[in-house]
Design a protein around this motif. Structure first.
Motif, PDB file in Angstrom:
ATOM      1  N   VAL A  61     119.503 -46.520  18.234  1.00 59.02           N
ATOM      2  CA  VAL A  61     118.219 -46.340  18.899  1.00 59.02           C
ATOM      3  C   VAL A  61     117.692 -44.921  18.669  1.00 59.02           C
ATOM      4  O   VAL A  61     116.499 -44.726  18.420  1.00 59.02           O
ATOM      5  N   ARG A  62     118.574 -43.937  18.735  1.00 56.13           N
ATOM      6  CA  ARG A  62     118.142 -42.538  18.607  1.00 56.13           C
ATOM      7  C   ARG A  62     117.453 -42.271  17.273  1.00 56.13           C
ATOM      8  O   ARG A  62     116.602 -41.378  17.178  1.00 56.13           O
ATOM      9  N   ALA A  92     122.072 -50.159  25.665  1.00 54.78           N
ATOM     10  CA  ALA A  92     121.134 -50.648  26.683  1.00 54.78           C
ATOM     11  C   ALA A  92     120.407 -49.493  27.352  1.00 54.78           C
ATOM     12  O   ALA A  92     119.187 -49.561  27.590  1.00 54.78           O
ATOM     13  N   ALA A  93     121.131 -48.429  27.673  1.00 56.74           N
ATOM     14  CA  ALA A  93     120.504 -47.278  28.322  1.00 56.74           C
ATOM     15  C   ALA A  93     119.465 -46.631  27.407  1.00 56.74           C
ATOM     16  O   ALA A  93     118.368 -46.253  27.848  1.00 56.74           O
ATOM     17  N   SER A  94     119.790 -46.521  26.107  1.00 50.33           N
ATOM     18  CA  SER A  94     118.861 -45.922  25.162  1.00 50.33           C
ATOM     19  C   SER A  94     117.620 -46.794  24.964  1.00 50.33           C
ATOM     20  O   SER A  94     116.500 -46.288  24.869  1.00 50.33           O
ATOM     21  N   VAL A  95     117.824 -48.110  24.906  1.00 49.64           N
ATOM     22  CA  VAL A  95     116.687 -49.025  24.770  1.00 49.64           C
ATOM     23  C   VAL A  95     115.772 -48.911  25.980  1.00 49.64           C
ATOM     24  O   VAL A  95     114.533 -48.862  25.847  1.00 49.64           O
ATOM     25  N   ALA A  96     116.355 -48.874  27.175  1.00 53.84           N
ATOM     26  CA  ALA A  96     115.560 -48.797  28.393  1.00 53.84           C
ATOM     27  C   ALA A  96     114.726 -47.520  28.433  1.00 53.84           C
ATOM     28  O   ALA A  96     113.547 -47.543  28.818  1.00 53.84           O
ATOM     29  N   GLU A  97     115.311 -46.403  28.012  1.00 57.46           N
ATOM     30  CA  GLU A  97     114.581 -45.137  28.016  1.00 57.46           C
ATOM     31  C   GLU A  97     113.443 -45.158  27.008  1.00 57.46           C
ATOM     32  O   GLU A  97     112.329 -44.708  27.300  1.00 57.46           O
ATOM     33  N   ASP A 136     122.485 -58.428  28.184  1.00 58.51           N
ATOM     34  CA  ASP A 136     121.805 -59.182  29.242  1.00 58.51           C
ATOM     35  C   ASP A 136     122.099 -58.583  30.608  1.00 58.51           C
ATOM     36  O   ASP A 136     121.202 -58.390  31.440  1.00 58.51           O
ATOM     37  N   ALA A 137     123.381 -58.301  30.855  1.00 59.02           N
ATOM     38  CA  ALA A 137     123.792 -57.765  32.151  1.00 59.02           C
ATOM     39  C   ALA A 137     123.159 -56.413  32.423  1.00 59.02           C
ATOM     40  O   ALA A 137     122.895 -56.052  33.577  1.00 59.02           O
ATOM     41  N   ALA A 138     122.891 -55.657  31.343  1.00 54.93           N
ATOM     42  CA  ALA A 138     122.283 -54.332  31.484  1.00 54.93           C
ATOM     43  C   ALA A 138     120.757 -54.384  31.479  1.00 54.93           C
ATOM     44  O   ALA A 138     120.106 -53.345  31.586  1.00 54.93           O
TER      45      ALA A 138
END
Length: 296
Positions: A61-62, A92-97, A136-138
């Motif tokens: 993602v970065r 998941a955290a990177s995608v969300a940001e 999915d869970a994230a």
């Protein structure tokens, strides 16, 4: 399973990425000193009318962030992120940001890589299912991811647990099979290689130089064998028949015809990789301009 991605959302994704994109390892920023050059190249691709950039290799993602920040509407996708190299939670955290700061601009392409390249490669299908479960869970939406799918089972997973598929090193026969398995809704975005050369010997030599590494990876040769290619086709860097099925080369009309054959076979979008014999991390910007003009 039912439509986990949402027809409206996938339709919007198809419209955003358009018919043509660029696949490039060179656009994946690793050296900070090249960030300005890569941002400028991405901005030009957007100006040229390409709807998406697919970052080759096992991109994360970065790697998409600088290109997204340098453009206003271009979709940037990982093409493909290896599930063995990046943890699902971190992804998941990177995608969300990134979705928070630049909504709708990133597409997570995921793949299982190859046994020769990943020590963890044991049960690729099951491990991909587990990775998707973790996403999915994230809270990562299925509609913001695509899978590198060659075989029928992974294509079915692309249909049921993602927005669609981004197959690499495939023929138009594979594209037709993929569309039949995916059905009408999901995104189908195959990669195809382009050699901007009219001389058959020079074009095929350039193609074989690029093809050689992939012919040592059984995932690709097994997939190609399902469409009638044999060990004879894989020998010597690839037969003329194999090269001509995997690469668009020739004059503008022939190249356009080969690219559009994927669309006729059922692709929504074609990710174009210019192959010109230069190092894989180069930026073939003159080739991209020519492609834009001939597809215009």
């Amino acid at each position: 399973m039912g439509d986990v991605t949402g027809t409206d959302h996938v339709g919007s994704l198809k419209e955003t990425v358009g018919r043509y994109g660029i696949w490039s390892i060179g656009l994946r920023p690793e050296d900070p000193a090249r960030r300005g050059e890569l941002a400028d190249a991405a901005a030009e691709l957007e100006e040229l009318g390409f709807g998406a950039v697919w970052l080759g290799g096992s991109s994360a993602v970065r790697h998409a962030v600088p290109l997204i920040e340098a453009t206003s509407r271009l979709v940037v996708a990982t093409g493909i992120q290896s599930i063995w190299q990046y943890e699902a939670g971190d992804t998941a955290a990177s995608v969300a940001e990134l979705e928070r700061t630049h909504p709708g601009r990133f597409l997570l392409g995921l793949g299982v890589s190859h046994a020769k390249l990943a020590d963890q490669y044991r049960r690729p299908y099951s491990d991909m299912v587990g990775y998707l479960d973790a996403l999915d869970a994230a809270g990562v939406p299925a509609g913001r991811r695509v899978l590198a799918a060659l075989g029928p089972k992974m294509l079915e997973l692309s249909r049921d647990r993602a927005a669609g598929s981004h197959p690499y090193l495939v023929t138009t026969d594979h594209t037709a099979e993929a569309r039949a398995i995916l059905g009408d809704g999901p995104l189908l975005a195959p990669e195809t290689k382009v050699v901007l050369e009219t001389d058959p010997d020079r074009a095929r030599t350039t193609a074989r130089d690029a093809l050689a590494v992939y012919l040592g990876l059984p995932n690709y040769t097994k997939a190609l064998a399902r469409f009638g290619f044999t060990e004879d086709d894989f020998a010597g860097g690839g037969s003329d028949r194999l090269v001509d099925a995997l690469f668009a080369w020739g004059d503008d009309d022939r190249i356009r015809e080969r690219i559009e054959a994927h669309l006729a076979a059922g692709a929504d979008h074609v990710a174009l990789q210019v192959v010109d014999g230069r190092p894989h991390d180069s930026l073939p910007r003159a080739g991209w301009r020519r492609l834009a003009a001939l597809l215009g």
